[in-house]
Design a protein around this motif. Structure first.
Motif, mmCIF file in Angstrom:
data_model
loop_
_atom_site.group_PDB
_atom_site.id
_atom_site.type_symbol
_atom_site.label_atom_id
_atom_site.label_comp_id
_atom_site.label_asym_id
_atom_site.label_seq_id
_atom_site.Cartn_x
_atom_site.Cartn_y
_atom_site.Cartn_z
ATOM 1 N N TYR A 26 0.846 -1.193 0.000
ATOM 2 C CA TYR A 26 0.000 0.000 0.000
ATOM 3 C C TYR A 26 0.876 1.235 0.000
ATOM 4 C CZ TYR A 26 -4.436 -2.360 0.517
ATOM 5 O OH TYR A 26 -5.553 -3.119 0.276
ATOM 6 N N ILE A 27 0.540 2.167 -0.875
ATOM 7 C CA ILE A 27 1.262 3.438 -0.869
ATOM 8 C C ILE A 27 0.236 4.560 -0.832
ATOM 9 C CG2 ILE A 27 3.317 2.578 -2.072
ATOM 10 C CD1 ILE A 27 2.243 3.690 -4.638
ATOM 11 N N SER A 28 0.680 5.729 -0.375
ATOM 12 C CA SER A 28 -0.252 6.854 -0.395
ATOM 13 C C SER A 28 0.359 7.985 -1.203
ATOM 14 C CB SER A 28 -0.630 7.285 1.023
ATOM 15 O OG SER A 28 0.489 7.790 1.681
ATOM 16 N N CYS A 29 -0.514 8.725 -1.842
ATOM 17 C CA CYS A 29 -0.065 9.787 -2.736
ATOM 18 C C CYS A 29 0.323 11.021 -1.919
ATOM 19 C CB CYS A 29 -1.185 10.138 -3.717
ATOM 20 S SG CYS A 29 -0.792 11.583 -4.722
ATOM 21 N N LEU A 78 8.134 -2.704 8.298
ATOM 22 C CA LEU A 78 6.956 -3.100 9.067
ATOM 23 C C LEU A 78 6.839 -4.628 9.101
ATOM 24 C CD1 LEU A 78 4.423 -1.721 10.443
ATOM 25 C CD2 LEU A 78 3.212 -2.395 8.372
ATOM 26 N N HIS A 79 7.037 -5.257 7.960
ATOM 27 C CA HIS A 79 6.952 -6.710 7.896
ATOM 28 C C HIS A 79 8.068 -7.363 8.711
ATOM 29 C CE1 HIS A 79 3.611 -7.478 5.209
ATOM 30 N NE2 HIS A 79 3.949 -6.388 4.560
ATOM 31 N N ILE A 80 9.253 -6.773 8.659
ATOM 32 C CA ILE A 80 10.374 -7.325 9.420
ATOM 33 C C ILE A 80 10.094 -7.218 10.919
ATOM 34 C CG2 ILE A 80 12.824 -6.969 10.011
ATOM 35 C CD1 ILE A 80 13.294 -6.352 7.037
ATOM 36 N N SER A 81 9.494 -6.082 11.340
ATOM 37 C CA SER A 81 9.228 -5.925 12.775
ATOM 38 C C SER A 81 8.122 -6.875 13.233
ATOM 39 C CB SER A 81 8.914 -4.476 13.131
ATOM 40 O OG SER A 81 7.747 -4.058 12.496
ATOM 41 N N ASN A 130 9.031 -14.739 1.615
ATOM 42 C CA ASN A 130 8.098 -14.737 0.490
ATOM 43 C C ASN A 130 7.517 -13.335 0.249
ATOM 44 O OD1 ASN A 130 7.042 -16.455 -1.519
ATOM 45 N ND2 ASN A 130 5.051 -16.479 -0.503
ATOM 46 N N GLN A 131 7.231 -12.629 1.341
ATOM 47 C CA GLN A 131 6.713 -11.267 1.232
ATOM 48 C C GLN A 131 7.732 -10.368 0.517
ATOM 49 O OE1 GLN A 131 3.562 -10.022 2.561
ATOM 50 N NE2 GLN A 131 4.131 -8.275 1.301
#
Ligand SMILES: [Zn+2]
Ligand SMILES: [Zn+2]
Ligand SMILES: [Zn+2]
Length: 213
Positions: A26-29, A78-81, A130-131
């Motif tokens: 997800y990204i935000s503009c 975030l995924h690593i944490s 995998n992520q």
């Protein structure tokens, strides 16, 4: 354990299957704050890749490479944490403390009084790896060009793109954005390298503590 567990990920399984359970990027503009999933050079109601990079369809803001890679990096961290938080889940469905942090070095047994369940990592090293491979694929020029990416949307989805990019446009845009994509890929590769090494290290540590996890 260890490197052997990587092998099922390395085969010719299509990305749609291989990355079935990953989280979208997800990204935000920065121009209008609209948030949307980025899925590479694919059709989306929210963004398009143009000849000079990623453009928001809501406000026409053109992302600098850094505006994209910063968000990519934040998502990776975030995924690593999540992985390092070490959440474990007891496999006994009647167990009250079914989700908690693993602190114990007593191995795979659930520490809840009287429970005979076994705990498993909720976010395993394989899932993290995998992520990261998924994020990597989004910035892989050849995969974009050959349209081998995991689809962002399926027909019938509420947000299914109203306009579809043609095959020839995808090919042309992939070439035009080769450098732009490489910047993103470089970010993922940095963590994939670390993660790959750690993947092996961590599995060895975990194998030592918890022989069957
Ligand atoms: Zn192992
Ligand atoms: Zn925007
Ligand atoms: Zn339990």
């Amino acid at each position: 354990g260890g490197i052997d567990s990587l092998q099922p990920l390395e085969t010719t399984i299509p990305d749609a299957e291989r990355f079935r359970d990953v989280q979208p990027l997800y990204i935000s503009c920065p121009g209008c704050d609209q948030e949307f999933p980025f899925g590479g050079i694919v059709s989306s109601n929210h963004y398009m890749m143009c000849y000079s990079g990623l453009q928001c369809k809501h406000c026409n803001h053109l992302f600098t490479p850094l505006q994209l890679t910063c968000q990519l990096e934040r998502s990776i961290r975030l995924h690593i944490s999540l992985y390092y938080a070490g959440w474990v889940q007891c496999d006994d469905r009647t167990c009250n403390n079914s989700v908690r942090r693993q602190i114990s070095v007593f191995g795979k047994r659930c520490l809840n009084d009287g429970c005979t369940g076994v705990v498993h990592y909720r976010y395993s090293d394989k899932q993290l790896y995998n992520q990261l491979l998924y994020f990597d694929s989004l910035f892989d020029c050849e995969k974009n060009k050959k349209q081998q990416l995991k689809p962002l949307y399926f027909e019938g989805d509420a947000d299914f793109p109203k306009e579809l990019i043609s095959d020839s446009s995808v090919r042309a845009l992939s070439e035009q954005n080769r450098d732009y994509l490489e910047v993103g890929r470089g970010v993922v590769q940095k963590y994939l390298g670390d993660c790959g090494r750690r993947y092996v290290d961590m599995s060895n540590i975990f194998d030592f503590m918890n022989p069957t996890i």
